[in-house]
Design a protein around this motif. Structure first.
Motif, PDB file in Angstrom:
ATOM      1  N   SER A   1       0.317  -1.402   0.113  1.00 47.08           N
ATOM      2  CA  SER A   1       0.054   0.179   0.278  1.00 47.08           C
ATOM      3  C   SER A   1       0.940   1.291  -0.097  1.00 47.08           C
ATOM      4  O   SER A   1       0.739   2.362  -0.824  1.00 47.08           O
ATOM      5  CB  SER A   1      -1.670   0.104   1.189  1.00 47.08           C
TER       6      SER A   1
ATOM      7  N   HIS B   1       2.480  -0.225 -10.278  1.00 47.16           N
ATOM      8  CA  HIS B   1       1.391   0.939  -9.749  1.00 47.16           C
ATOM      9  C   HIS B   1      -0.554   0.142 -10.363  1.00 47.16           C
ATOM     10  O   HIS B   1      -1.598   0.637 -10.259  1.00 47.16           O
ATOM     11  CB  HIS B   1       1.109   2.279 -10.420  1.00 47.16           C
TER      12      HIS B   1
ATOM     13  N   HIS C   1       2.794   1.518  -3.443  1.00 47.37           N
ATOM     14  CA  HIS C   1       1.366   1.633  -4.799  1.00 47.37           C
ATOM     15  C   HIS C   1       1.396   3.511  -3.989  1.00 47.37           C
ATOM     16  O   HIS C   1       1.562   4.079  -5.358  1.00 47.37           O
ATOM     17  CB  HIS C   1       0.345   0.726  -4.270  1.00 47.37           C
ATOM     18  N   ARG C   2       1.872   4.206  -2.843  1.00 47.65           N
ATOM     19  CA  ARG C   2       1.292   5.784  -2.978  1.00 47.65           C
ATOM     20  C   ARG C   2       2.967   6.050  -3.610  1.00 47.65           C
ATOM     21  O   ARG C   2       2.580   7.150  -4.671  1.00 47.65           O
ATOM     22  CB  ARG C   2       0.878   5.983  -1.881  1.00 47.65           C
TER      23      ARG C   2
END
Length: 136
Positions: free
Chosen positions: A28, A85, A31-32
């Motif tokens: 997570s 992504h 991903h950012r």
């Protein structure tokens, strides 16, 4: 005499130290980070397009940079960030349908995202080098 205010009693959020970092949490965060990296990679793409429109001299300068070791590493990282992504977005799409929330399914999807992004990036670069004749 000054009147002191009594602090408001609010529930405290658990401290992050009590959580064990899982692969899902880590992906997570990644991903950012890849989302932010894609912004800067898009600036490189815009630079390349502007140089192509500006003429052969400007385009040759951009190509020289992109063909250098640093440029190739940046492009490789951009490719990985883009694929990672995208696969993270597919994982979130699966979650949006209400599936994949079990502990085993969550870990499997996360691992598939990580392995898939690395594998697809390598595949894209290998195929690119084969069909484009390698680094120039």
């Amino acid at each position: 005499m000054a009147h002191t205010r009594r602090p408001i009693e609010r529930p405290l959020s658990p401290h992050l130290g009590i959580y064990r970092m899982t692969l899902t949490m880590m992906m997570s965060i990644v991903h950012r980070i890849t989302g932010g990296a894609l912004f800067f990679g898009t600036l490189l793409m815009a630079w390349w397009l502007l140089a192509a429109a500006a003429g052969p001299t400007a385009y040759a300068k951009v190509q020289a940079f992109m063909g250098s070791i640093i440029g190739l590493l940046i492009l490789f990282g951009y490719t990985w960030a883009l694929i990672h992504h995208m696969l993270g977005g597919v994982r979130h799409l699966i979650w949006d349908t209400g599936r994949g929330f079990g502990p085993a399914e969550r870990e499997w999807l996360t691992l598939a995202t990580l392995i898939g992004s690395i594998g697809l990036t390598l595949l894209i670069w290998i195929v690119g080098f084969i069909f484009m004749g390698g680094a120039r």
